[in-house]
Design an enzyme around this catalytic site. Sequence first.
Site, PDB file in Angstrom:
ATOM      1  N   ASN A   1       0.840  -1.200   0.000  1.00  0.00           N
ATOM      2  CA  ASN A   1       0.000   0.000   0.000  1.00  0.00           C
ATOM      3  C   ASN A   1       0.873   1.247   0.000  1.00  0.00           C
ATOM      4  O   ASN A   1       1.958   1.268   0.583  1.00  0.00           O
ATOM      5  CB  ASN A   1      -0.898   0.030   1.233  1.00  0.00           C
ATOM      6  CG  ASN A   1      -2.206  -0.717   1.042  1.00  0.00           C
ATOM      7  OD1 ASN A   1      -3.035  -0.737   1.925  1.00  0.00           O
ATOM      8  ND2 ASN A   1      -2.414  -1.330  -0.107  1.00  0.00           N
TER       9      ASN A   1
ATOM     10  N   ARG B   1       5.185  40.027 -24.702  1.00  0.00           N
ATOM     11  CA  ARG B   1       4.595  40.956 -23.751  1.00  0.00           C
ATOM     12  C   ARG B   1       4.048  40.263 -22.505  1.00  0.00           C
ATOM     13  O   ARG B   1       4.086  40.807 -21.400  1.00  0.00           O
ATOM     14  CB  ARG B   1       3.467  41.750 -24.430  1.00  0.00           C
ATOM     15  CG  ARG B   1       3.075  42.986 -23.666  1.00  0.00           C
ATOM     16  CD  ARG B   1       1.774  43.628 -24.107  1.00  0.00           C
ATOM     17  NE  ARG B   1       1.424  43.481 -25.501  1.00  0.00           N
ATOM     18  CZ  ARG B   1       0.240  43.825 -26.001  1.00  0.00           C
ATOM     19  NH1 ARG B   1      -0.692  44.334 -25.199  1.00  0.00           N
ATOM     20  NH2 ARG B   1      -0.042  43.676 -27.273  1.00  0.00           N
TER      21      ARG B   1
ATOM     22  N   GLU C   1     -12.787  -1.227  -4.886  1.00  0.00           N
ATOM     23  CA  GLU C   1     -11.976  -0.047  -5.215  1.00  0.00           C
ATOM     24  C   GLU C   1     -12.655   0.638  -6.398  1.00  0.00           C
ATOM     25  O   GLU C   1     -12.223   0.528  -7.544  1.00  0.00           O
ATOM     26  CB  GLU C   1     -10.546  -0.481  -5.523  1.00  0.00           C
ATOM     27  CG  GLU C   1      -9.892  -1.125  -4.304  1.00  0.00           C
ATOM     28  CD  GLU C   1      -8.651  -1.944  -4.629  1.00  0.00           C
ATOM     29  OE1 GLU C   1      -8.221  -1.925  -5.800  1.00  0.00           O
ATOM     30  OE2 GLU C   1      -8.126  -2.593  -3.715  1.00  0.00           O
TER      31      GLU C   1
END
Length: 509
Positions: free
Chosen positions: A196, A283, A414
């Site tokens: 993890n 610019r 998940e």
Amino acid sequence: MTTIAISGERLSLDALRPVYRGPVKVELTQQALENVRRGHQVILDAIGRGDVVYGVNTGFGKLADRRISPGDLAELQRRSVLSHMVGVGDPLPDEIVRAILVVKLIGLARGHSGVRTEITEMLAALINADVLPVVPAQGSVGASGDLAPLAHLAGALIGEGRVRINGVTYTAAEGLAKAGITPVVLGPKEAVALLNGVQASTAIALRGLFGAEAVFNAGLAAGALTLEATAGRQVVLDDRIQQIRGHDGQIRVAGALRRLVEDSPVLGIEFEGRRLQDPYCLRCQPQVMGAALDLLAFAARTIEQEINAVSDNPLMFPDDGAVLSGGNFHGQPIAYAADIIAMAICEIGSISERRQAMLMDSSMSGLAPFLVENAGLNSGFIMAQVTSAALVAENRAKATPCSVDSIPTSAGQEDHVSMATHASLRLGPMVRNAAYIVAIELLCAAQGLDLRNEGRAAPANRPTYGLVRANADFLEDDRIMAGEMEAIAAEVLDGVFVDISGVPLGAVN
């Protein structure tokens, strides 16, 4: 060789720069080892009480409700590593794998992961011997962290998979033996602590951030040289203009550009036909590059937080004796950071290519067409700018956000993922593309300055001009320029312009 002390206290991004340059040494302080011991004791106490703890005596992901018998706990750790070693594709570069090891060790040293000190000491031994696991680049969605990449890293600790030593690939068992390192047998919680986390995507994103810093500063130097070559208006850099808008990046970029063009032998001279206002690529350099700097500064803060984070699951809290499950492994912060780095890289190249196009156009630059005499017989820089345009288009496609994508995995457990690894991996090619784009502008700007006033640059621009001319002569007639572009791009990627332009990300608050 640099030694990095790991104590469980916060480290800066600058502390990790040497990791990407070559082998390093790490030193675990007594405080770090004590942190780890205290965290491990929480796991031992939970097992002694018979508590059900995810990843310790349960299955993983959708199988979290499956209880594992005490006799199978060690085998659970081994099998979880093997089952997650599913990465594919080209191996990650050695410097990234080295960084993953270091970042993983930093997190474990905080003492909230429950591992034994033996695990942290073995990681340190791998780093110090520069024994680098072979980690395939593809296979992570950044959900429960970078599971597949970190599994290949964890596999090396138990003698599975492959490792590289001095560029030579061995089986993990052979490589560890060659380095005099004994594989470990993982204990409770140790597999999930290693698997993890978002250390892979974080390490990849950090390399992308350092690369972006290099091309950003080169882009500033190139823009300053182009301002001189085209006799642009430096009034746009006046601090009063920047202050009333108030963006930190804009203020800092204008200040850097003012310093680079100060005392220019070109910009203070009025002449017939000089433009009253320049196109935006000149610019609006403070506004565009300043906004890019603000993005990179935000990303730097996010990544620095993540390298010091604990992002596995479950987490130990020794002061309370608590084991808490959460979602620190989710990679969304890194996915966002990588996406905004990509946006900044894209714009650095985009505005650089527009300055090149201006230099080519004699009606805009006041210089010879395509920056070469006898145009027609000579093509000059016309095709170099085409290469820039191709690379800008490629980077635009790569800059499409990854963090807004998601695909459910693990049978819906998940169900929202970050794609942080995808987001991070594309930064390397984008940085390289941007380095080529800015290198081409540097060649064009030096040529333009030679045509305008024989290369006499402002004092702070002279190092930029000199670096270009050390790699490429003035273009009298057409020649092969590919090698010169490669040489200057290599200088950009080496970060030499960070000192010249003077805007390191480490200086951003």
